[in-house]
Design an enzyme around this catalytic site. Structure first.
Site, mmCIF file in Angstrom:
data_model
loop_
_atom_site.group_PDB
_atom_site.id
_atom_site.type_symbol
_atom_site.label_atom_id
_atom_site.label_comp_id
_atom_site.label_asym_id
_atom_site.label_seq_id
_atom_site.Cartn_x
_atom_site.Cartn_y
_atom_site.Cartn_z
ATOM 1 N N VAL A 56 40.223 36.789 36.115
ATOM 2 C CA VAL A 56 41.433 36.901 36.928
ATOM 3 C C VAL A 56 42.275 38.040 36.373
ATOM 4 C CG1 VAL A 56 43.455 35.706 37.834
ATOM 5 C CG2 VAL A 56 41.353 34.415 37.360
ATOM 6 N N GLU A 57 42.343 39.132 37.114
ATOM 7 C CA GLU A 57 43.168 40.279 36.728
ATOM 8 C C GLU A 57 44.591 40.015 37.221
ATOM 9 O OE1 GLU A 57 42.497 42.737 34.866
ATOM 10 O OE2 GLU A 57 40.315 42.976 34.827
ATOM 11 N N VAL A 58 45.444 39.620 36.289
ATOM 12 C CA VAL A 58 46.781 39.142 36.618
ATOM 13 C C VAL A 58 47.742 40.309 36.822
ATOM 14 C CG1 VAL A 58 48.732 37.772 35.792
ATOM 15 C CG2 VAL A 58 46.384 37.023 35.320
ATOM 16 N N GLU A 64 45.449 42.157 40.379
ATOM 17 C CA GLU A 64 45.542 41.060 41.340
ATOM 18 C C GLU A 64 44.202 40.827 42.046
ATOM 19 O OE1 GLU A 64 50.264 41.088 42.229
ATOM 20 O OE2 GLU A 64 49.056 42.311 43.595
ATOM 21 N N VAL A 65 43.165 40.744 41.210
ATOM 22 C CA VAL A 65 41.796 40.569 41.684
ATOM 23 C C VAL A 65 41.157 39.410 40.924
ATOM 24 C CG1 VAL A 65 39.491 41.618 41.769
ATOM 25 C CG2 VAL A 65 41.503 42.987 42.315
#
Length: 500
Positions: free
Chosen positions: A281-283, A215-216
């Site tokens: 985007v680290e989902v 989330e990053v």
């Protein structure tokens, strides 16, 4: 025991297989030919599976003068959520076209490119349950014709040609193996060709973290104490986008962080070489979530993706560079004072339309437009505001009988220029050895001699040979070097503007 093992490795059917991605994209292209274009941009390294890109725009078959944005998923095979976000986005844009005003505006005024599945052969390893933690493609590293889980494969996100040797791992058994050389993998070659053929303003590459932070939103870059030249602006964009994406727990939002290191990753290559503001985007909090979570994750991430489509409408500068006499568009170097790194490839307007678009913060900027064979344009005090994109019209006048060492780049780079600062840097870009460099005033008088041989760079503090400071005005730097093939002395010239 065998039945239990298959059950444990099964992937929720909510996730697309590579074949389902291809079939769905083909169906969309057939049913919406007016606003979609399906392009095969390449084939996977080992199994030659299709790598597909979908363009969404009105008049999709034409290259219009509209800002371009790119979304890419599945560099890493196990990171399935990005594929679903991209497919969800494609369907959302199409289903809401001519229904929702914002979706209609984006499709009519942007060229949106989406690559849902960059690594289809690795993705297939995961979807078939062979190894649900598989990261790489299936490159046959030992050339034995057998897919070896403990040795084969290259990490596509360590294979880009920007500080490639400083990242990943040189051991083929490593899940971070960077490959034999930069762009050795067909997946990377396909994305490279797509990016070089277009002028993407923004790009989101979707990942998911099995280890490390989730989330990053990562952006370029912090490296050895140095920052990317656009760092303040790109950080602002990343921060705004991350705050729009609600986290899985529903009690906060994603976090924006600068990526550390350069190491052959897509976001750094795209930014450094192509000038594209690129975000990783680290989902979510892991690579594969239960199927019932997927739609919600996609919906929450669309808000961030669509922010990029809107961000080009304000706090930016755009313009067209063209030949003043013929009106033909020109690809020219665009230098914005304070947002320039001479060690990176120059930022240029595109060759098709002569268009450039640079994302900035509100403020006043000095902009230099340069093209070999044309007089440079120096634009002072260009105002960029928070409520619109500043439009520029930039005709370039051809210099008759001008001389340049090559057709692509200026030989003498002066930065910053124009400038109030002292000293300024004079760099020699081409591999020639100048026997002398002299600075002249507009009357042709020699102001400063640099008599030692020079082939790299030097600083000029604005002084003349008598240690007096030069006043504001226009000066010329002339370098002489020997042309061994023609047995003659040749010259290269640069223009310096000193401001009060």
């Amino acid at each position: 025991m065998f039945i239990l093992l298959v059950f444990l490795l099964a992937i929720d059917p909510r996730y697309h297989t590579a074949a389902e991605v291809a079939a769905e994209l083909d169906s969309i292209a057939q049913h919406h030919p007016d606003i979609t274009l399906l392009d095969t941009i390449g084939y996977s390294t080992q199994d030659s599976l299709l790598i597909l890109a979908m363009k969404i725009s009105d008049n999709a078959g034409e290259d219009e003068d509209e800002p371009e944005v790119l979304y890419v998923a599945c560099h890493h095979a196990e990171e399935l959520l990005g594929v679903e976000i991209c497919m969800y986005m494609i369907n959302d844009l199409i289903e809401n076209y001519n229904i929702d005003s914002l979706h209609t505006y984006w499709v009519n005024n942007r060229e949106i490119w989406i690559v849902p599945l960059l690594n289809p052969e690795g993705h297939t390893v995961v979807m078939r349950g062979i190894d649900t933690t598989w990261r790489k493609n299936k490159h046959d590293n030992n050339h034995n014709g057998i897919f070896d889980l403990d040795y084969d494969g290259v990490d596509p996100n360590r294979n880009y040609d920007f500080h490639w040797a400083e990242g990943g791992n040189n051991n083929p058994a490593s899940e971070y193996y960077r490959g034999e050389k930069p762009f050795s993998e067909k997946e990377n070659q396909a994305l490279k060709a797509l990016c070089e053929a277009h002028s993407f303003v923004f790009c989101n590459t979707y990942h998911s973290a099995r280890t490390g932070l989730g989330e990053v939103v990562y952006f370029p870059w912090v490296w050895s104490g140095g920052y990317s030249p656009d760092f303040p602006v790109i950080r602002s964009v990343a921060d705004s986008m991350s705050k729009l994406i609600i986290n899985d727990a529903g009690n906060g939002h994603y976090t924006a962080l600068p990526g550390e290191g350069l190491d052959g990753k897509a976001r750094n290559w795209l930014y450094a070489v192509c000038g594209t503001f690129t975000f990783c985007v680290e989902v979510s909090t892991t690579t594969i979530q239960p199927g019932w979570m997927v739609d919600d994750i996609c919906q929450r991430n669309l808000v961030g993706a669509y922010y990029l489509l809107e961000r080009m409408n304000y706090a930016a500068v755009t313009g067209i560079t063209y030949d003043a006499e013929t009106g033909e568009p020109l690809s020219a170097e665009v230098i914005i004072d304070g947002y320039y790194d001479p060690d990176l490839p120059p930022r240029r307007s595109d060759s098709c339309h002569g268009r450039f678009l640079r994302i900035l913060s509100p403020g006043s900027y000095n902009i230099t437009i340069k093209k070999p064979g044309y007089e440079p344009e120096y634009l002072q005090g260009v105002e960029v505001t928070s409520d619109k994109t500043t439009e520029l019209d930039i005709p370039l006048k051809k210099i008759e009988n001008s001389f340049h060492l090559n057709n692509d780049n200026d030989t003498i780079i002066i930065y910053p220029n124009p400038t109030r600062n002292r000293p300024l840097t004079i760099r020699i870009k081409d591999p020639v050895l100048f026997q002398s460099l002299r600075i002249y005033d507009v009357c042709g008088r020699v102001l400063k001699n640099f008599n030692q041989p020079i082939n790299t760079s030097l600083c000029w503090t604005g002084d003349d040979d008598l240690n007096r400071q030069a006043g504001s005005g226009i000066y010329y730097i002339v370098g002489e070097y020997s042309d061994t093939e023609e047995s003659s002395v040749r010259r290269a010239v640069g223009k310096i503007i000193l401001l009060d």
